[in-house]
Design an enzyme around this catalytic site. Structure first.
Site, PDB file in Angstrom:
ATOM      1  N   LYS A 115       0.812  -1.216   0.000  1.00 29.80           N
ATOM      2  CA  LYS A 115       0.000   0.000   0.000  1.00 29.80           C
ATOM      3  C   LYS A 115       0.851   1.274   0.000  1.00 29.80           C
ATOM      4  O   LYS A 115       0.462   2.282  -0.590  1.00 29.80           O
ATOM      5  CB  LYS A 115      -0.953  -0.003   1.195  1.00 29.80           C
ATOM      6  CG  LYS A 115      -2.051  -1.052   1.084  1.00 29.80           C
ATOM      7  CD  LYS A 115      -3.004  -1.003   2.272  1.00 29.80           C
ATOM      8  CE  LYS A 115      -4.116  -2.031   2.124  1.00 29.80           C
ATOM      9  NZ  LYS A 115      -5.060  -2.025   3.267  1.00 29.80           N
ATOM     10  N   LYS A 200      -9.938  -8.436 -10.680  1.00 31.49           N
ATOM     11  CA  LYS A 200     -11.010  -8.646  -9.710  1.00 31.49           C
ATOM     12  C   LYS A 200     -12.173  -7.690  -9.971  1.00 31.49           C
ATOM     13  O   LYS A 200     -11.965  -6.558 -10.407  1.00 31.49           O
ATOM     14  CB  LYS A 200     -10.493  -8.437  -8.278  1.00 31.49           C
ATOM     15  CG  LYS A 200      -9.674  -9.566  -7.729  1.00 31.49           C
ATOM     16  CD  LYS A 200      -9.308  -9.336  -6.271  1.00 31.49           C
ATOM     17  CE  LYS A 200     -10.515  -9.418  -5.370  1.00 31.49           C
ATOM     18  NZ  LYS A 200     -10.174  -9.317  -3.929  1.00 31.49           N
ATOM     19  N   LYS A 203     -15.349  -1.922  -7.371  1.00 33.59           N
ATOM     20  CA  LYS A 203     -16.172  -0.722  -7.479  1.00 33.59           C
ATOM     21  C   LYS A 203     -15.402   0.422  -8.131  1.00 33.59           C
ATOM     22  O   LYS A 203     -16.001   1.395  -8.600  1.00 33.59           O
ATOM     23  CB  LYS A 203     -16.653  -0.281  -6.091  1.00 33.59           C
ATOM     24  CG  LYS A 203     -15.593   0.336  -5.203  1.00 33.59           C
ATOM     25  CD  LYS A 203     -16.146   0.716  -3.843  1.00 33.59           C
ATOM     26  CE  LYS A 203     -15.103   1.391  -2.959  1.00 33.59           C
ATOM     27  NZ  LYS A 203     -14.760   2.743  -3.432  1.00 33.59           N
TER      28      LYS A 203
END
Length: 338
Positions: A115, A200, A203
């Site tokens: 991240k 994947k 959203k």
């Protein structure tokens, strides 16, 4: 048995969220409570602020996630459902555990590396200490079990290490914290994009055609399935025949997950058929399965008062369980409180 698990509140919930996580929570609720155990499910809004966010979106997404969980089958009367921000003991215990956690442990966390990327100096301290808050999330409630996927195993191991070191250093022979064991859920369906079988379902994908949203009506679901990317070959009769066909494998996987069947069973029924027959069958299955969830979700998400009441009630129950553990931690550290 006490199971604790959290999920970050995100908007635009989709089929991947449902089959990948939420459905397993419902199953655990049913299994654990039937055995006399307890499930605590929380919205990880404190974790969400470890990265840039829009405050208004975080608040609305938290309520929307509550609506989705209840619509999918989480029962606030059988499970404790709440958001972290209403239980300040999470943040308090994190600070106490920061004295036990070690920089070297946190530097080895693969999610921190992923991240933060190359800009570690620009990442927030909250992102670095995220795993300590995760440890507090479960140790606060003396959790006996925590459901984990592959990406969270390392964080649960860290929680166990923190609990063990704290107990050894400050427990005076007593166990201040329970070391939770992992629950490895039945293989969660990995749902991919309807437009790209190698990515994947997300959203954040700019194309709404890439995902089935929990808010989609029957016509929209059917249209998205019929327009899903495929290849010209018919479906194989055996799973090995899906190798190298990511879009076909994804649609078969979705059908199997929704029907509660193996992919082998699906292919035994549809093998040799083209997508002109398989896609309508998949669309009908999705519409039938998601219709009650969709109706309940759409109804709930507009009732802010009801959603806030669910969170308030859950937070009261969670605080009652959290306070004794936090008190023991303060006392073990020699901190004087009034």
């Amino acid at each position: 048995m006490r199971v604790v698990s959290g999920i970050q509140p995100t908007g635009n919930l989709h089929l991947g969220n449902y089959l990948g996580a939420i459905r397993n929570w419902v199953r655990m609720q049913d299994d654990v409570t039937a055995q006399g155990g307890q499930c605590l499910y929380f919205l990880a809004d404190l974790h969400a602020i470890s990265q840039p966010h829009v405050p208004a979106d975080l608040a609305s997404n938290t309520r929307e996630m509550v609506a989705a969980l209840v619509a999918c089958g989480i029962d606030p009367d059988r499970s404790i459902l709440f958001n972290q921000a209403q239980v300040p003991q999470h943040a308090e215990l994190q600070w106490l555990l920061n004295g036990t956690a070690r920089m070297g442990w946190l530097n080895r966390m693969t999610q921190w590396k992923d991240k933060a990327g190359k800009n570690r100096e620009g990442a927030s301290v909250a992102l670095f200490t995220y795993p300590v808050l995760q440890a507090a999330d479960v140790l606060l409630y003396q959790a006996t079990h925590v459901p984990v996927g592959e990406d969270q195993k390392q964080h649960l191991e860290l929680a166990r290490d923190i609990a063990q070191k704290f107990n050894n250093d400050f427990g005076n022979g007593a166990e201040v914290f329970t070391q939770p064991d992992p629950i490895i859920p039945a293989e969660a369906a990995r749902i991919m994009s309807l437009r790209d079988g190698s990515a994947k379902m997300s959203k954040s994908d700019p194309s709404d055609m890439s995902r089935i949203n929990l808010t989609d009506d029957a016509d929209t679901i059917m249209a998205k399935v019929k327009k899903a990317k495929t290849d010209p070959e018919p479906l194989p009769s055996e799973k090995a025949g899906l190798d190298g066909r990511p879009e076909a494998a994804n649609l078969v996987g979705i059908y199997a997950a929704m029907a509660g069947e193996s992919q082998e069973a699906v292919l035994a029924r549809f093998g040799g058929e083209g997508f002109g027959k398989f896609k309508p069958a998949l669309g009908e299955l999705l519409v039938e399965s998601l219709a009650p969830i969709n109706a309940r979700f759409v109804e709930l998400r507009q009732d802010r008062t009801a959603l806030d009441a669910i969170l308030h009630k859950g937070a009261e129950k969670a605080r009652a369980l959290a306070v004794p553990t936090l008190d023991r931690a303060y006392a073990a550290l020699g901190l004087v409180r009034g």
